[in-house]
Design an enzyme around this catalytic site. Structure first.
Site, PDB file in Angstrom:
ATOM      1  N   HIS A  61       0.816  -1.206   0.000  1.00 27.17           N
ATOM      2  CA  HIS A  61       0.000   0.000   0.000  1.00 27.17           C
ATOM      3  C   HIS A  61       0.854   1.262   0.000  1.00 27.17           C
ATOM      4  O   HIS A  61       0.366   2.359   0.247  1.00 27.17           O
ATOM      5  CB  HIS A  61      -0.951  -0.005   1.196  1.00 27.17           C
ATOM      6  CG  HIS A  61      -2.038  -1.016   1.063  1.00 27.17           C
ATOM      7  ND1 HIS A  61      -1.809  -2.361   1.210  1.00 27.17           N
ATOM      8  CD2 HIS A  61      -3.356  -0.894   0.769  1.00 27.17           C
ATOM      9  CE1 HIS A  61      -2.941  -3.019   1.020  1.00 27.17           C
ATOM     10  NE2 HIS A  61      -3.886  -2.163   0.745  1.00 27.17           N
TER      11      HIS A  61
ATOM     12  N   LYS B  59     -15.181 -16.700  12.445  1.00 25.79           N
ATOM     13  CA  LYS B  59     -15.134 -15.528  13.315  1.00 25.79           C
ATOM     14  C   LYS B  59     -14.763 -14.274  12.526  1.00 25.79           C
ATOM     15  O   LYS B  59     -15.387 -13.217  12.676  1.00 25.79           O
ATOM     16  CB  LYS B  59     -14.147 -15.761  14.457  1.00 25.79           C
ATOM     17  CG  LYS B  59     -14.561 -16.874  15.405  1.00 25.79           C
ATOM     18  CD  LYS B  59     -13.555 -17.085  16.516  1.00 25.79           C
ATOM     19  CE  LYS B  59     -14.004 -18.215  17.445  1.00 25.79           C
ATOM     20  NZ  LYS B  59     -13.040 -18.449  18.546  1.00 25.79           N
TER      21      LYS B  59
END
Length: 336
Positions: free
Chosen positions: A44, A226
């Site tokens: 990024h 989860k």
């Protein structure tokens, strides 16, 4: 190959100016991209520059768009990002959350209709550097299968938390997928395998091969069901508080990665109830316990979140920032 930080930042800034950003915009955006690579988030940082510039050219990022206040109540404010530069919108939002926290002890800014914020941890680091606990997250377009499915139907919705502590804050920056697509790309470009399975190949088998996962887009949710459940909850909270778009609505907009997304920024004054000495003792105790853990690999240490970032920054300042040569040449070409 390795590139000095100053050279990388100067080159990225030149590319941003050529793409139509103002001097101030180019300075801020190039700083974040270069610092992301400096601190080891290569996917990024430099690697993301060509795609960002393409989004500007395609009109998916509005370089004139700025946050517009829609509503405020007490500790909370809601802004429309007007599809502006994601880094600048996010910087503004965390700064505004900190201003609210100075008055109220906590500040919450909900931001809708914005664009990719690049490295989410940037804004948690911004908070801890000013002495605040920082919490922020974003939703994304569909890029991960929900648990039990094979097609992409949820975002990987990065979540970032920061806790200040002397010169070594604790900062967690994680996607809701075991590995982000950026990490898959960086690993593939290096010719490496993932350390643990990160998704499924075309035969439906768990694999450590990043290229195979990029093809199927069946990345593995963190913690299986989860992580899948948490990404749905984060998506809905961000969209509802900002009165913005959920992942399913971002898909309909179809403005590339994170185009039109919703984000939340929270700053908390940690000294509202605890003294500075108490806070320092709590964090130091936790760090000491982690340091005294028995490592799986002899000679290594168990680190706290953010410790690796500080070590990588120090090394890359000294030795230069590792870059993929083809990416570096592309960015240099954009700067000319």
């Amino acid at each position: 190959m390795r590139i000095p930080y100053d050279e990388m930042k100067t080159t990225i800034k030149a590319a941003m100016l050529k793409a139509g950003l103002t001097e101030d915009q180019a300075e801020a955006v190039s700083s974040v991209h270069a610092e992301s690579s400096l601190e080891g988030v290569y996917s990024h940082g430099l690697n993301r520059v060509p795609r960002f510039i393409q989004y500007v050219k395609d009109g998916w990022v509005n370089v004139e768009g700025k946050p517009e206040l829609l509503k405020g109540k007490g500790v909370m404010e809601n802004y429309d990002g007007n599809l502006g530069i994601g880094i600048l919108n996010a910087k503004f939002s965390m700064n505004r959350a900190m201003e609210l926290a100075k008055v109220h002890g906590i500040g919450i800014v909900a931001l809708r209709n914005t664009t990719h914020w690049m490295r989410g941890g940037t804004y948690a680091w911004d908070a801890v550097k000013e002495g605040f606990i920082g919490l922020c997250w974003t939703n994304t377009e569909s890029c991960m299968p929900a648990w039990g499915g094979t097609n992409t139907s949820v975002g990987n919705n990065p979540l970032c938390l920061g806790i200040p502590h002397e010169n070594s804050p604790v900062v967690l920056d994680m996607a809701m997928s075991q590995f982000s697509y950026g990490k898959l790309e960086v690993t593939r470009l290096k010719g490496d395998q993932l350390p643990v399975p990160g998704g499924y190949d075309e035969e439906g088998n768990l694999t450590t091969d990043p290229g195979s996962i990029e093809i199927t887009r069946r990345i593995l949710p963190t913690g299986y069901w989860k992580g899948s459940g948490l990404t749905v909850a984060l998506d809905l909270i961000a969209a509802i508080l900002s009165a913005g778009r959920s992942t399913s609505m971002i898909d309909e907009l179809n403005l590339g990665s994170c185009g039109g997304c919703s984000q939340i920024f929270i700053a908390i004054d940690p000294l509202v109830f605890a003294t500075e000495e108490e806070m320092e003792t709590i964090v130091a105790s936790t760090k000491a316990q982690l340091r005294n853990s028995t490592p799986v690999v002899e000679g290594r240490t168990v680190r706290y979140p953010g410790e690796g970032t500080l070590n990588t920054r120090k090394q890359n300042l000294s030795e230069g920032i590792p870059v993929d040569e083809s990416v570096w040449n592309t960015v240099k070409g954009l700067a000319q």
